[in-house]
Design a protein around this motif. Sequence first.
Motif, mmCIF file in Angstrom:
data_model
loop_
_atom_site.group_PDB
_atom_site.id
_atom_site.type_symbol
_atom_site.label_atom_id
_atom_site.label_comp_id
_atom_site.label_asym_id
_atom_site.label_seq_id
_atom_site.Cartn_x
_atom_site.Cartn_y
_atom_site.Cartn_z
ATOM 1 N N LYS A 391 0.837 -1.194 0.000
ATOM 2 C CA LYS A 391 0.000 0.000 0.000
ATOM 3 C C LYS A 391 0.869 1.240 0.000
ATOM 4 O O LYS A 391 1.808 1.348 0.777
ATOM 5 C CB LYS A 391 -0.916 -0.008 1.225
ATOM 6 N N VAL A 393 0.393 5.373 -0.031
ATOM 7 C CA VAL A 393 -0.585 6.445 0.143
ATOM 8 C C VAL A 393 0.089 7.787 -0.103
ATOM 9 O O VAL A 393 1.185 8.049 0.396
ATOM 10 C CB VAL A 393 -1.204 6.410 1.553
ATOM 11 N N ASN A 440 -2.849 6.551 -6.285
ATOM 12 C CA ASN A 440 -2.440 6.347 -4.900
ATOM 13 C C ASN A 440 -2.790 7.515 -3.986
ATOM 14 O O ASN A 440 -2.432 7.497 -2.808
ATOM 15 C CB ASN A 440 -0.937 6.085 -4.831
ATOM 16 N N GLU A 442 -4.848 9.744 -1.486
ATOM 17 C CA GLU A 442 -5.705 9.243 -0.424
ATOM 18 C C GLU A 442 -7.089 9.878 -0.418
ATOM 19 O O GLU A 442 -8.095 9.198 -0.214
ATOM 20 C CB GLU A 442 -5.029 9.466 0.930
#
Length: 488
Positions: A391, A393, A440, A442
């Motif tokens: 992941k 962010v 990516n 947020e």
Amino acid sequence: MPTPGVRTSSLLSEWDKGSRAKRLHMLTGFIRAHRNSTGAEIEKDLGPVSMLLFTRITAWLRLTYQLGYELSTQLNAIALFLQGQRFLTNFMEVGGVQTLEDLLCVQKLKPVDKQNALLILIHIANSGRVYREMICDGAGIDLLVESWLPSTDEQTLELYGGLFMALGQGNPRKSSLVHAGLVYTMHEGNEAAALTAATTLRSLQLAKQYYAVNRSNTNNQTTTFPSITNQHANRKVCSAGGTRPKLNVTEVPSSSSNAAGGGGGDPSYYNNHHRPPSAARDPEEEMSGNMLLDALFHLLQSQNIKLRFEGTSLLVIASQNPQLVSRIVNRMLDILEDDSFLDENDEDVGWTISAQQRQQAACARALSHIIVNDNNGSGPAAADKRGTTQKWVIIARDDVAKILENRSAHLTLLRLIRIADFKDIDTQRECLSVLQVITNAETHFQHMRTALQSVFGDYYDTLKYNKEFDMDLVKVLHQQVQDNKEFA
């Protein structure tokens, strides 16, 4: 043995009666004798008439510099005297700085003579704020830039950069004028001069940011890139000889009409071309930054990769200025939407990357940094992306995200990927990097991510998490965009 006073009086008489060859011989002897002496030691050795000798040397320089009479010898002698504060003060009072600035503009000046004059100016600039302001007074910056534009000698260019670096720090009253000179050189100078000016401007800005970050009271304070304005346009612009310089660095260059991505200095161009109503500029925005942006976008078209790097880095820094960020991002999107290069390539026998395509790739590269407010220019590649499912962010800038969403920037990037030649890997890679940042983010770009999932399908996770885009992957993603029916 004659006393110092008798000896120096004799020296003055010898100078006054001597021919040019005799005076040069005397200066050579003086340089040899005092090469390692301080100003105080020179004054002590020559006695009470040392100032009279110095004024004779400077007066002779003012009278003969246009004739090119062994300028290095005269300049070296003057440089030794200027180690003393009294001599420096006198040199400023008699117009010595203006003489040096005029000297630099003499045609066919030897590189060594120009270098010696620049070394003296650097010494003066490093002597204090008042001296830096006096160098910039009148037509000072105009004359310095005029002599800088055609320069190609590497050592000379390095000295010009050092001089403007000195003038740009600790000089708040004249800093805008110094920046204007650098911007003018970036736009109008030859490749080597433009690179030196761009590097110097970036170094000045990074030094200012470093100072701001390390101050104890930096809370709620930001460092913004300066806007070049016309506030100095009506200043006195006469040289020491009473002539007007050939240029004014606060005026928009005449060749800037379309060289930097269209529109030049005309604000109506940026308001009326390729910009939907939702992206309209604040009517209170002034044209003050257009000269700066013309120069920066002009660098992005260069074949020299170093110039493109400097232009990209400066645009990222400039985007931190709230007055410039909207213009920068909108202008980048305008450039990315322009597909006129297709007609140019059709006419060519062999495929080549045009200036416009180089500019598009550089704009995409800068945009990927601007979205995440990446001041260091490290961009998405600096993030921690281990594996293909890690992941990642990103916190996008609200002001930039709003512009990209209003203009549906993802469609612009996808279209450019689709129409780009398969050999133009650089443009495709940079556009994919921007799309990766969007996937990516947020808190923004939700509808963009949905559209990108539809376009890339099974390759969406590859786009989102892949560490870098090599040539093979770029080709695969390029084909995926071309095969999508929405862009058929």
